[in-house]
Design a protein around this motif. Structure first.
Motif, PDB file in Angstrom:
ATOM      1  N   GLN A 152     -23.502  19.300 -12.596  1.00 30.89           N
ATOM      2  CA  GLN A 152     -24.614  19.384 -13.613  1.00 30.89           C
ATOM      3  C   GLN A 152     -25.093  20.793 -13.829  1.00 30.89           C
ATOM      4  N   ALA A 153     -25.030  21.583 -12.598  1.00 30.18           N
ATOM      5  CA  ALA A 153     -25.389  22.963 -12.914  1.00 30.18           C
ATOM      6  C   ALA A 153     -24.497  23.674 -13.564  1.00 30.18           C
ATOM      7  N   PHE A 154     -23.234  23.478 -13.714  1.00 28.70           N
ATOM      8  CA  PHE A 154     -22.334  24.403 -14.443  1.00 28.70           C
ATOM      9  C   PHE A 154     -21.770  23.883 -15.692  1.00 28.70           C
ATOM     10  N   ASN A 155     -21.484  22.702 -15.830  1.00 25.50           N
ATOM     11  CA  ASN A 155     -20.881  21.812 -16.944  1.00 25.50           C
ATOM     12  C   ASN A 155     -21.777  20.976 -17.634  1.00 25.50           C
ATOM     13  N   ASN A 156     -23.122  20.616 -17.232  1.00 23.54           N
ATOM     14  CA  ASN A 156     -24.006  19.844 -17.934  1.00 23.54           C
ATOM     15  C   ASN A 156     -23.652  18.247 -17.839  1.00 23.54           C
TER      16      ASN A 156
END
Length: 209
Positions: free
Chosen positions: A104-108
């Motif tokens: 979630q933090a880097f690739n949504n």
């Protein structure tokens, strides 16, 4: 209950000296290329890879496809029982660990998105089917293609290792969840062998009476 079980897993890892999930994520989380690699492995080299290889093997290697399909389904059924009897929260949902959801933090990307929440159990960390199914893919594809193209055999043998690492780096599993995945894979292989050895021959006899 899932958090309580997660803390039991943590205690077990501490007693074994393998409680290093936070350290593993911190080792990669500041390298955007590395963390996106593990995100890719975790998200795309699991079910999408299974679907693609399943289609290929269905048309080209039917016997190996059937065996691998049965092993995956049986291991999935074994895991569902485990999730019901012993729900475990993933590391990213244990607040005191400080582990983030790297997908979630880097690739949504998120397994908890509203559009997929109906199909996803967030408290199904033990066993890790990402690890178990990576092993089953390796066995099935190595059997189907390893003898004719050696690089495929090498990739099959190597794939479970980055997949296991990705389960930890992304914050989705503990190391022991991967061990549980190996147990699920072993159950799946035993069930698939039993179907090939006794199940399908008996079914054929019953159908052709």
């Amino acid at each position: 209950l899932a958090l309580s079980h997660a803390r039991q897993v943590i205690d077990a890892e501490k007693s074994l000296g393998i409680f290093h999930e936070y350290a593993w994520q911190q080792a990669f989380i500041h390298n955007q290329l590395a963390v996106k690699f593990f995100n890719f492995v975790y998200f795309w080299l699991d079910f999408p890879l299974i679907a693609a290889l399943g289609l290929l093997m269905y048309w080209k290697r039917r016997r190996q496809y059937t065996f691998t399909r049965d092993a995956i389904l049986a291991s999935g059924a074994f895991a569902l029982v485990c999730y019901y009897l012993y729900p475990v929260a993933p590391p990213r949902l244990v607040p005191e660990l400080g582990i983030i959801d790297s997908l979630q933090a880097f690739n949504n990307l998120s397994y908890q998105a509203q559009s997929t929440s109906f199909f996803v159990n967030p408290y199904a960390a033990m066993p890790s089917l990402h690890v178990g199914w990576a092993v089953l893919i390796a066995v099935g594809v190595a059997w189907a293609y390893g003898g004719t193209w050696r690089p495929v055999l090498l990739l099959c043998l190597l794939h479970p290792l980055p997949q296991w690492a990705s389960t930890v780096v992304t914050g989705n599993h503990f190391f022991l969840d991967g061990v549980g995945g190996l147990v699920a894979a072993a159950f799946g292989l035993a069930a698939a062998y039993a179907m090939q050895r006794w199940g399908y021959p008996r079914l054929q006899r019953l159908l052709w009476r």
